[in-house]
Design a protein around this motif. Structure first.
Motif, mmCIF file in Angstrom:
data_model
loop_
_atom_site.group_PDB
_atom_site.id
_atom_site.type_symbol
_atom_site.label_atom_id
_atom_site.label_comp_id
_atom_site.label_asym_id
_atom_site.label_seq_id
_atom_site.Cartn_x
_atom_site.Cartn_y
_atom_site.Cartn_z
ATOM 1 N N VAL A 348 0.829 -1.206 0.000
ATOM 2 C CA VAL A 348 0.000 0.000 0.000
ATOM 3 C C VAL A 348 0.867 1.260 0.000
ATOM 4 N N HIS A 349 2.067 1.165 -0.564
ATOM 5 C CA HIS A 349 2.948 2.333 -0.615
ATOM 6 C C HIS A 349 2.357 3.479 -1.435
ATOM 7 N N PHE A 350 1.396 3.179 -2.289
ATOM 8 C CA PHE A 350 0.758 4.241 -3.065
ATOM 9 C C PHE A 350 -0.025 5.210 -2.188
ATOM 10 N N LEU A 351 -0.231 4.845 -0.904
ATOM 11 C CA LEU A 351 -0.970 5.700 0.014
ATOM 12 C C LEU A 351 -0.059 6.582 0.871
ATOM 13 N N THR A 352 1.237 6.571 0.637
ATOM 14 C CA THR A 352 2.107 7.488 1.374
ATOM 15 C C THR A 352 1.918 8.909 0.868
ATOM 16 N N MET A 353 2.188 9.892 1.706
ATOM 17 C CA MET A 353 2.073 11.274 1.277
ATOM 18 C C MET A 353 3.048 11.590 0.160
ATOM 19 N N ASN A 354 4.233 10.975 0.174
ATOM 20 C CA ASN A 354 5.176 11.191 -0.921
ATOM 21 C C ASN A 354 4.563 10.816 -2.250
ATOM 22 N N SER A 355 3.786 9.731 -2.264
ATOM 23 C CA SER A 355 3.140 9.291 -3.499
ATOM 24 C C SER A 355 1.941 10.163 -3.860
ATOM 25 N N MET A 356 1.313 10.758 -2.869
ATOM 26 C CA MET A 356 0.055 11.472 -3.097
ATOM 27 C C MET A 356 0.198 12.994 -3.092
ATOM 28 N N ARG A 357 1.376 13.483 -2.805
ATOM 29 C CA ARG A 357 1.557 14.933 -2.664
ATOM 30 C C ARG A 357 1.097 15.697 -3.906
ATOM 31 N N LYS A 358 1.482 15.219 -5.073
ATOM 32 C CA LYS A 358 1.124 15.924 -6.312
ATOM 33 C C LYS A 358 -0.384 15.966 -6.503
ATOM 34 N N VAL A 359 -1.071 14.891 -6.143
ATOM 35 C CA VAL A 359 -2.529 14.850 -6.294
ATOM 36 C C VAL A 359 -3.186 15.897 -5.405
ATOM 37 N N TYR A 360 -2.686 16.034 -4.180
ATOM 38 C CA TYR A 360 -3.223 17.060 -3.287
ATOM 39 C C TYR A 360 -2.906 18.462 -3.806
ATOM 40 N N GLU A 361 -1.696 18.662 -4.302
ATOM 41 C CA GLU A 361 -1.341 19.965 -4.876
ATOM 42 C C GLU A 361 -2.291 20.327 -6.014
ATOM 43 N N GLU A 362 -2.588 19.339 -6.839
ATOM 44 C CA GLU A 362 -3.452 19.587 -7.998
ATOM 45 C C GLU A 362 -4.871 19.935 -7.587
ATOM 46 N N ILE A 363 -5.408 19.263 -6.556
ATOM 47 C CA ILE A 363 -6.778 19.569 -6.150
ATOM 48 C C ILE A 363 -6.861 20.929 -5.465
ATOM 49 N N PHE A 364 -5.813 21.346 -4.774
ATOM 50 C CA PHE A 364 -5.782 22.705 -4.227
ATOM 51 C C PHE A 364 -5.928 23.720 -5.368
ATOM 52 N N GLN A 365 -5.126 23.534 -6.415
ATOM 53 C CA GLN A 365 -5.140 24.479 -7.532
ATOM 54 C C GLN A 365 -6.443 24.399 -8.316
ATOM 55 N N GLU A 366 -6.969 23.189 -8.487
ATOM 56 C CA GLU A 366 -8.245 23.036 -9.196
ATOM 57 C C GLU A 366 -9.371 23.753 -8.457
ATOM 58 N N THR A 367 -9.337 23.709 -7.136
ATOM 59 C CA THR A 367 -10.354 24.391 -6.339
ATOM 60 C C THR A 367 -10.274 25.897 -6.546
ATOM 61 N N ILE A 368 -9.063 26.418 -6.543
ATOM 62 C CA ILE A 368 -8.871 27.861 -6.760
ATOM 63 C C ILE A 368 -9.315 28.251 -8.163
ATOM 64 N N ASP A 369 -8.939 27.465 -9.163
ATOM 65 C CA ASP A 369 -9.317 27.774 -10.561
ATOM 66 C C ASP A 369 -10.814 27.690 -10.739
ATOM 67 N N HIS A 370 -11.446 26.678 -10.142
ATOM 68 C CA HIS A 370 -12.895 26.533 -10.285
ATOM 69 C C HIS A 370 -13.627 27.729 -9.691
ATOM 70 N N HIS A 371 -13.179 28.171 -8.524
ATOM 71 C CA HIS A 371 -13.803 29.319 -7.873
ATOM 72 C C HIS A 371 -13.646 30.572 -8.741
ATOM 73 N N ARG A 372 -12.454 30.747 -9.284
ATOM 74 C CA ARG A 372 -12.191 31.926 -10.119
ATOM 75 C C ARG A 372 -13.079 31.917 -11.355
ATOM 76 N N ASN A 373 -13.192 30.759 -11.999
ATOM 77 C CA ASN A 373 -14.003 30.664 -13.224
ATOM 78 C C ASN A 373 -15.480 30.848 -12.924
ATOM 79 N N ALA A 374 -15.930 30.335 -11.780
ATOM 80 C CA ALA A 374 -17.342 30.480 -11.409
ATOM 81 C C ALA A 374 -17.696 31.931 -11.092
ATOM 82 N N SER A 375 -16.684 32.692 -10.672
ATOM 83 C CA SER A 375 -16.909 34.084 -10.274
ATOM 84 C C SER A 375 -16.865 35.040 -11.469
ATOM 85 N N ASP A 376 -16.279 34.590 -12.577
ATOM 86 C CA ASP A 376 -16.136 35.467 -13.753
ATOM 87 C C ASP A 376 -17.492 35.754 -14.408
#
Length: 376
Positions: A348-376
């Motif tokens: 289950v090494h795929f569940l380490t934060m080292n393996s998942m860090r990029k996925v979390y980074e991407e969802i942070f940015q997707e949330t910001i982009d979605h909010h920005r686009n919804a507000s335009d």
């Protein structure tokens, strides 16, 4: 980036997730707000009051991102503090109330489920810790809306589905330390869950009785967090095991020291679940990371992590039948241990934060982009 982190019912697993995020992304400035996991009905409905009128200066500091757990009454909080509506918001679902089994002492109320639904709709992005969690939420919410009498807007479930994804809670690196060599002798069975009704200690008791009565050679390690109200069957199980099979119970109760707990994970053979619900199953996953063989019911989230060989036949509506399935598997595993052919654990090494860090980074940015686009 300045991040406001809201955990409205800060159970142990929720706090672990918060601490893991904060520890993994030290480049961000975090402001966490926690409320203790007690007085459930008040907590999930009153957290917006507690924070909006008790922590207003912190809420008004100005943030780049809000991360809120699904217990946060987000729609009400934004109503009390309108400035929060301008901030991109990610909602994380550790569980959902549509698939959470009721205690016999609880009244059946749609209030917690409706709060989950409102919070999901108030967020820009929703993240679930498993596909089981996401699917049961969407199905449960759809069923609830179909029963409401009138003025139910169309497309609500589709909106949540489109704006949601699945990202598990990461496992701490400490779970992956070197494995203690498996010794010969009895099968060391670990049950490491909260001592509450939803983890089904009654099914555990019945399964263990079957296995022991049918010749399984076991050592039992029944550990986990305990509360003021403990199911009566827990004491009944301990009394029975002590009187009928003295010496079979090697550990009973909560383990205070983390090192002792991790050592137990590394020495046990099998990590067992009997739960009525597990949305990710962190207790089993952390034991598997330490080298335990999982033994889990063929329902809930577990099919996402383990193949059929690690699951016993499930019958949610017939505890006795399910207990027989569990007991038979324990008898088989005991024989395999005796012959030195116990199966390997699951990677289950795929569940380490080292393996998942990029996925979390991407969802942070997707949330910001979605909010920005919804507000335009």
């Amino acid at each position: 980036m300045k991040i406001l982190l809201l955990s409205a019912y800060d159970a142990v697993s929720h706090r672990r997730w918060c601490d893991t995020l904060i520890g993994a992304f030290t480049e961000h400035e975090w402001t966490p707000l926690y409320l203790p996991p007690r007085h459930f009905n008040w907590r999930v409905r009153g957290n917006s009051l507690s924070w909006a009128f008790g922590q207003r200066p912190l809420l008004m500091r100005g943030y780049d991102l809000i991360i809120a757990t699904s217990m946060v009454d987000l729609s009400a909080l934004r109503g009390f503090v309108p400035a929060l509506t301008t901030i991109p918001t990610l909602v994380y679902f550790h569980e959902n109330q549509f698939a959470y089994p009721l205690n016999i002492n609880q009244r059946n109320s749609i209030e917690p489920s409706m709060l989950n639904l409102y919070t999901a709709l108030a967020g820009d992005k929703c993240v679930f810790n498993s596909h089981f969690n996401r699917n049961s939420f969407l199905t449960g919410a759809s069923n609830l809306l179909s029963k409401l009498p009138d003025y139910v807007p169309a497309g609500l479930i589709e909106q949540i589905a489109e704006n949601s994804t699945v990202i598990p809670v990461p496992l701490e690196s400490s779970c992956f330390q070197s494995r203690t060599n498996k010794s010969k002798g009895p099968l060391k069975v670990l049950w490491n869950h909260r001592w509450e009704y939803d983890k089904a200690p009654d099914r555990l008791f019945a399964g263990l009785r079957y296995a022991l009565e049918h010749g399984a050679d076991l050592e039992l390690y029944i550990v986990g967090q305990q509360f003021r109200r403990c199911p009566d069957v827990v004491k009944e199980m301990n009394d029975y095991l002590q009187s009928h099979y003295p010496g079979v119970v090697k550990r009973w109760g909560y383990i205070e020291r983390e090192d002792d707990y991790l050592g137990l994970l590394r020495s046990a053979d099998v990590a067992l679940s009997t739960a009525l619900h597990d949305f990710q199953g962190l207790s089993v996953l952390e034991a598997v990371a330490a080298g335990c063989v999982p033994l889990v019911p063929a329902r809930l989230c577990y099919g996402e992590w383990f193949d059929d060989a690690y699951q016993y036949a499930s019958n949610i509506d017939d505890p006795a039948d399910e207990a027989v399935s569990l007991g038979r598997r324990l008898v088989t595993l005991s024989s395999l241990k005796a012959s030195g052919t116990l199966p390997e654990s699951v990677d289950v090494h795929f569940l380490t934060m080292n393996s998942m860090r990029k996925v979390y980074e991407e969802i942070f940015q997707e949330t910001i982009d979605h909010h920005r686009n919804a507000s335009d």
